[in-house]
Design a protein around this motif. Structure first.
Motif, PDB file in Angstrom:
ATOM      1  N   UNK A  48       0.808  -1.223   0.000  1.00  0.00           N
ATOM      2  CA  UNK A  48       0.000   0.000   0.000  1.00  0.00           C
ATOM      3  C   UNK A  48       0.840   1.271   0.000  1.00  0.00           C
ATOM      4  N   UNK A  49       1.975   1.261  -0.718  1.00  0.00           N
ATOM      5  CA  UNK A  49       2.851   2.435  -0.735  1.00  0.00           C
ATOM      6  C   UNK A  49       2.549   3.406  -1.874  1.00  0.00           C
ATOM      7  N   UNK A  50       1.551   3.098  -2.695  1.00  0.00           N
ATOM      8  CA  UNK A  50       1.193   4.066  -3.727  1.00  0.00           C
ATOM      9  C   UNK A  50       1.234   3.484  -5.128  1.00  0.00           C
ATOM     10  N   UNK A  51       1.266   4.369  -6.108  1.00  0.00           N
ATOM     11  CA  UNK A  51       1.176   4.029  -7.526  1.00  0.00           C
ATOM     12  C   UNK A  51       2.535   3.535  -8.010  1.00  0.00           C
ATOM     13  N   UNK A  52       2.819   2.246  -7.872  1.00  0.00           N
ATOM     14  CA  UNK A  52       4.148   1.719  -8.133  1.00  0.00           C
ATOM     15  C   UNK A  52       4.083   0.409  -8.907  1.00  0.00           C
ATOM     16  N   UNK A  53       5.204   0.065  -9.540  1.00  0.00           N
ATOM     17  CA  UNK A  53       5.431  -1.255 -10.084  1.00  0.00           C
ATOM     18  C   UNK A  53       4.439  -1.723 -11.138  1.00  0.00           C
ATOM     19  N   UNK A  54       4.270  -3.045 -11.200  1.00  0.00           N
ATOM     20  CA  UNK A  54       3.377  -3.658 -12.187  1.00  0.00           C
ATOM     21  C   UNK A  54       1.934  -3.204 -12.036  1.00  0.00           C
ATOM     22  N   UNK A  55       1.381  -3.138 -10.805  1.00  0.00           N
ATOM     23  CA  UNK A  55      -0.001  -2.666 -10.690  1.00  0.00           C
ATOM     24  C   UNK A  55      -0.196  -1.267 -11.269  1.00  0.00           C
ATOM     25  N   UNK A  56       0.779  -0.381 -11.106  1.00  0.00           N
ATOM     26  CA  UNK A  56       0.660   0.971 -11.658  1.00  0.00           C
ATOM     27  C   UNK A  56       0.625   0.939 -13.179  1.00  0.00           C
ATOM     28  N   UNK A  57       1.457   0.085 -13.781  1.00  0.00           N
ATOM     29  CA  UNK A  57       1.466  -0.010 -15.241  1.00  0.00           C
ATOM     30  C   UNK A  57       0.132  -0.545 -15.758  1.00  0.00           C
ATOM     31  N   UNK A  58      -0.447  -1.512 -15.060  1.00  0.00           N
ATOM     32  CA  UNK A  58      -1.749  -2.054 -15.461  1.00  0.00           C
ATOM     33  C   UNK A  58      -2.829  -0.988 -15.300  1.00  0.00           C
ATOM     34  N   UNK A  59      -2.775  -0.243 -14.202  1.00  0.00           N
ATOM     35  CA  UNK A  59      -3.757   0.819 -13.942  1.00  0.00           C
ATOM     36  C   UNK A  59      -3.732   1.870 -15.050  1.00  0.00           C
ATOM     37  N   UNK A  60      -2.542   2.300 -15.438  1.00  0.00           N
ATOM     38  CA  UNK A  60      -2.440   3.334 -16.474  1.00  0.00           C
ATOM     39  C   UNK A  60      -2.948   2.816 -17.812  1.00  0.00           C
ATOM     40  N   UNK A  61      -2.624   1.581 -18.122  1.00  0.00           N
ATOM     41  CA  UNK A  61      -3.099   1.022 -19.393  1.00  0.00           C
ATOM     42  C   UNK A  61      -4.610   0.859 -19.372  1.00  0.00           C
ATOM     43  N   UNK A  62      -5.179   0.475 -18.230  1.00  0.00           N
ATOM     44  CA  UNK A  62      -6.637   0.339 -18.136  1.00  0.00           C
ATOM     45  C   UNK A  62      -7.323   1.680 -18.337  1.00  0.00           C
ATOM     46  N   UNK A  63      -6.764   2.740 -17.796  1.00  0.00           N
ATOM     47  CA  UNK A  63      -7.352   4.067 -17.987  1.00  0.00           C
ATOM     48  C   UNK A  63      -7.303   4.478 -19.455  1.00  0.00           C
ATOM     49  N   UNK A  64      -6.303   3.967 -20.156  1.00  0.00           N
ATOM     50  CA  UNK A  64      -6.128   4.332 -21.563  1.00  0.00           C
ATOM     51  C   UNK A  64      -7.069   3.557 -22.476  1.00  0.00           C
ATOM     52  N   UNK A  65      -7.161   2.237 -22.306  1.00  0.00           N
ATOM     53  CA  UNK A  65      -7.919   1.426 -23.267  1.00  0.00           C
ATOM     54  C   UNK A  65      -9.237   0.907 -22.706  1.00  0.00           C
ATOM     55  N   UNK A  66      -9.464   1.076 -21.420  1.00  0.00           N
ATOM     56  CA  UNK A  66     -10.724   0.606 -20.822  1.00  0.00           C
ATOM     57  C   UNK A  66     -11.225   1.635 -19.817  1.00  0.00           C
TER      58      UNK A  66
END
Length: 733
Positions: free
Chosen positions: A361-379
């Protein structure tokens, strides 16, 4: 004339003395003399000192005819000192590697101040290490006096966390009085008299916390000595009108110090505490400057011993009541959370709600952050909510990022309704996996060292780590992301749980595939034409605390030469411990290295580097995506594998050249071999094994295949063999 005269008084320390002397004589900076004072010690300390003097001409031994005590033993050594600076080292403490070099460099930078104050770490008999909690006070630049920077007096008032210009000590006539608390009437007069003080933000000394034998932890009437020592401080100030303004400060400090001694259970015999209080109160009244405020803790000294005891008992009772109330509050909160979760558990899952977390729970980091950004872009139809540990972490999130704080009511509501959960570590055990929810585990890079159930045979590596509990939490995974075939096999072995392995690649490495440039160099003032060498060591499980200095960073930076910048990134678990205080923080302040430990996004650091030097950090698998030179510094490989275990022999199958000593490491860069044809061949073989799925589309695969349910060309998700069997005994409740 040597730069330092290290004065070491010795009395009944034969068990610790060799370690102390070796820590001095083994320093990389050799311009010193060591004056050892045998304070008529009844054990073998004197013989040990003579042995060292016979084999090292820098050691001189004084044998005192009678025991005079710590302070006067230091006095006995001072007339024999010829160095520019005096360094008083207690014989059960040790210098850290490179300490004298760091002190000498800071003295030169500060143009020979009267006093230099440096940092220390407490090293406990049971193996723990704790850095001075006031280390931040040592980041002050330039030189100063105590009146210009009074915070320097908040540091521990001892003699051994400082060095003193010998001419300044001689001119001031400073010496140690007899007694138990001899440091007090030395340190206050010295610091108040010094016109030029400098600070060094580096751990130069290990302050040994002995289980027994520590003189200040002995129950005795000798602690009454504190009153005589403060009388000496007040007398010193009274003789110097220019120091009169310090009387209110010293008055309060004396009261706080004496009350601290009184409050400690192991200092004064119970029958003597009332007398100690009365003597302190009398002294407090007698030395109180006109108009000096008396409030807070020291206000107790204006009352009686009985009143003090009643207040102490009331305070203890209040703390106990507060603890009971807090336990009751937590129990009530747990019942409320359970009720709130049960309430929402009857509502349908939200198919568009995705909950993310990274690195506990340290913030927008690592693999989850990359998935989150891509989801905002294409979904964009998906709603992403981040779980963060506290309000401070939430404040550091980018604008517009929806979040909840772990344990809050909104957290309970969101986690009860979410269809998808994305994390790179396990979710808390209190999070109940509802039927139909989908847990996607990204991991934190490609594994080199043992993880999961493989740690069961490595008791040192899993100290404080509950493997069965970890596996029960891993039983909630539905999908495990795979960066390469090696990882797929490791996850099968290390996590005997029920999940589907998905060959996606590492989402966090998508940004590395194109090798684009970030702004790291610009932000840190690194010239565009410099070759950036990134040094990223990992933690060691054979050392409590995890930190071991494998190379001298200042020497490495110097050996790299002009046109190079050394960037250092410690393992995240070492970021807030003593590791940076062992020299990294000071070297970064002086511009010798760049400290990238706090950089939140690893990719920014990797993109800025022209070469990577690591030992056994998984960062090598990420950096290999960039197809840039890698050097593995494996000088303790046998010890590392014995304590932690490794899935492959990185010295036999490396991503580049391997060094097993600092000499070899320096040669690789001096000769240019770090980027020769053999280095390129080794890197190509390594990339073919560990970068097979890295094509820049890992995050997109996760979003489309796992969040949106769209079919993608290429390999289908693969069920790991054997995972459908009955639960392992380790995972049973």
């Amino acid at each position: 004339m040597p730069r330092f005269s290290v004065i070491v008084p010795c009395f009944k320390v034969q068990g610790f003395l060799r370690e102390c002397l070796d820590s001095v004589l083994g320093q990389s900076f050799g311009d010193f003399e060591l004056i050892a004072v045998d304070d008529c010690s009844p054990d073998g300390s004197g013989a040990i000192l003579d042995e060292y003097a016979e084999r090292d001409p820098r050691v001189r031994v004084l044998h005192l005819p009678e025991n005079v005590g710590l302070g006067r033993a230091r006095n006995a050594g001072m007339p024999h000192a010829t160095g520019d600076y005096l360094f008083f080292l207690d014989s059960d403490d040790t210098l850290t590697p490179g300490a004298l070099r760091a002190v000498a460099d800071r003295l030169a930078e500060a143009e020979d101040p009267d006093v230099l104050v440096f940092d220390y770490a407490r090293t406990y008999w049971w193996g723990g290490t704790r850095r001075n909690v006031l280390a931040h006070l040592l980041t002050r630049e330039g030189t100063f006096s105590a009146s210009e920077y009074p915070e320097i007096l908040d540091l521990l008032m001892v003699v051994w966390n400082k060095v003193y210009r010998r001419d300044f000590v001689t001119a001031g006539g400073f010496e140690f009085p007899p007694g138990y608390y001899e440091d007090t009437p030395w340190t206050f007069p010295v610091l108040l008299s010094a016109r030029r003080i400098a600070a060094l933000d580096r751990i130069c000394l290990n302050y040994r916390q002995r289980r027994q034998g520590n003189i200040l932890s002995t129950t005795s009437r000798k602690h009454f000595d504190i009153h005589d020592q403060y009388e000496r401080v007040f007398a010193f100030v009274a003789e110097r009108p220019e120091l009169a303004d310090w009387r209110p400060y010293l008055h309060r400090k004396m009261g706080e110090h004496c009350l601290d001694i009184l409050a400690k259970p192991d200092r004064l015999p119970p029958a003597d505490k009332a007398e100690f209080f009365r003597r302190t109160a009398e002294m407090f009244r007698r030395h109180r400057p006109e108009g000096a405020p008396v409030d807070g803790e020291v206000a107790a000294l204006t009352g009686s011993w009985t009143g003090y005891r009643i207040k102490r008992q009331a305070a203890r009772a209040g703390r106990e009541a507060a603890r009971r109330a807090e336990r009751a509050r937590r129990a009530a909160a747990a019942r409320a959370r359970a009720g709130w979760t049960a309430l929402h558990a009857h509502r349908p899952l939200d198919p568009r709600l995705v909950v993310y977390s990274a690195s506990s729970h340290l913030g927008l980091l690592g693999d989850p952050a990359a998935i989150y950004r891509k989801a905002r872009e294409i979904a964009p139809q998906l709603r992403g909510v981040w779980v963060v540990r506290d309000a401070e972490t939430a404040a550091q999130l980018p604008p517009g990022v929806e979040h909840v704080i772990v344990g809050s009511r909104r957290y309970l509501e969101v986690t009860a309704r979410a269809k998808f959960f994305v994390n790179d570590v396990n979710w808390p055990g209190t999070l109940v996996k509802r039927p139909g929810s989908v847990h996607i585990h990204t991991h934190q890079g490609t594994p080199l060292k043992y993880v999961g159930a493989d740690l069961l045979d490595k008791p040192g590596a899993r100290l404080g780590f509950d493997v069965p509990q970890m596996l029960r939490r891993a039983d909630r995974w539905d999908y495990s992301l795979v960066a390469n075939p090696h990882s797929e096999l490791v996850w099968e072995r290390a996590y005997p749980c029920h999940f589907t392995s998905v060959r996606t690649g590492s989402p966090r490495n998508d940004v590395l595939v194109d090798g684009g440039a970030g702004d790291f160099r610009e932000r840190h003032g690194i010239p565009a034409d410099h070759t950036v060498v990134l040094y990223a060591p990992t933690r060691r499980d054979y050392r409590r605390g995890g930190h071991v200095d494998r190379i001298d960073l200042a020497r490495f930076a110097a050996d790299l030469g002009e046109g190079h910048t050394l960037v250092v990134r410690l393992h995240p678990s070492l970021a807030n411990g003593p590791a940076r205080g062992m020299g990294l923080a000071e070297l970064a302040r002086r511009g010798i290295v760049v400290d990238a430990t706090d950089e939140p996004h690893l990719a920014d650091v990797l993109l800025a580097a022209d070469a990577l030097v690591t030992d056994y950090s998984s960062v090598m698998f990420d950096y290999a995506v960039l197809d840039r030179p890698i050097v593995v510094h494996a000088d303790d490989w046998p010890a590392f594998t014995a304590s932690r275990g490794a899935y492959l022999d990185i010295t036999a199958e490396p991503p580049g050249h391997v060094s097993t000593s600092y000499r070899e490491l320096a040669w690789l860069f001096a000769s240019g071999a770090w980027r020769d044809e053999e280095s390129a061949r080794l890197r190509a073989d390594f990339r073919s094994r560990f970068c097979a799925y890295e094509d820049g589309r890992a995050a997109e695969r996760v979003v489309r295949a796992l969040l949106l349910g769209e079919p993608l060309p290429g390999p289908e998700p693969v069920r790991i063999p054997g995972q459908a069997s009955a639960p392992d005994a380790l995972t049973s409740a």
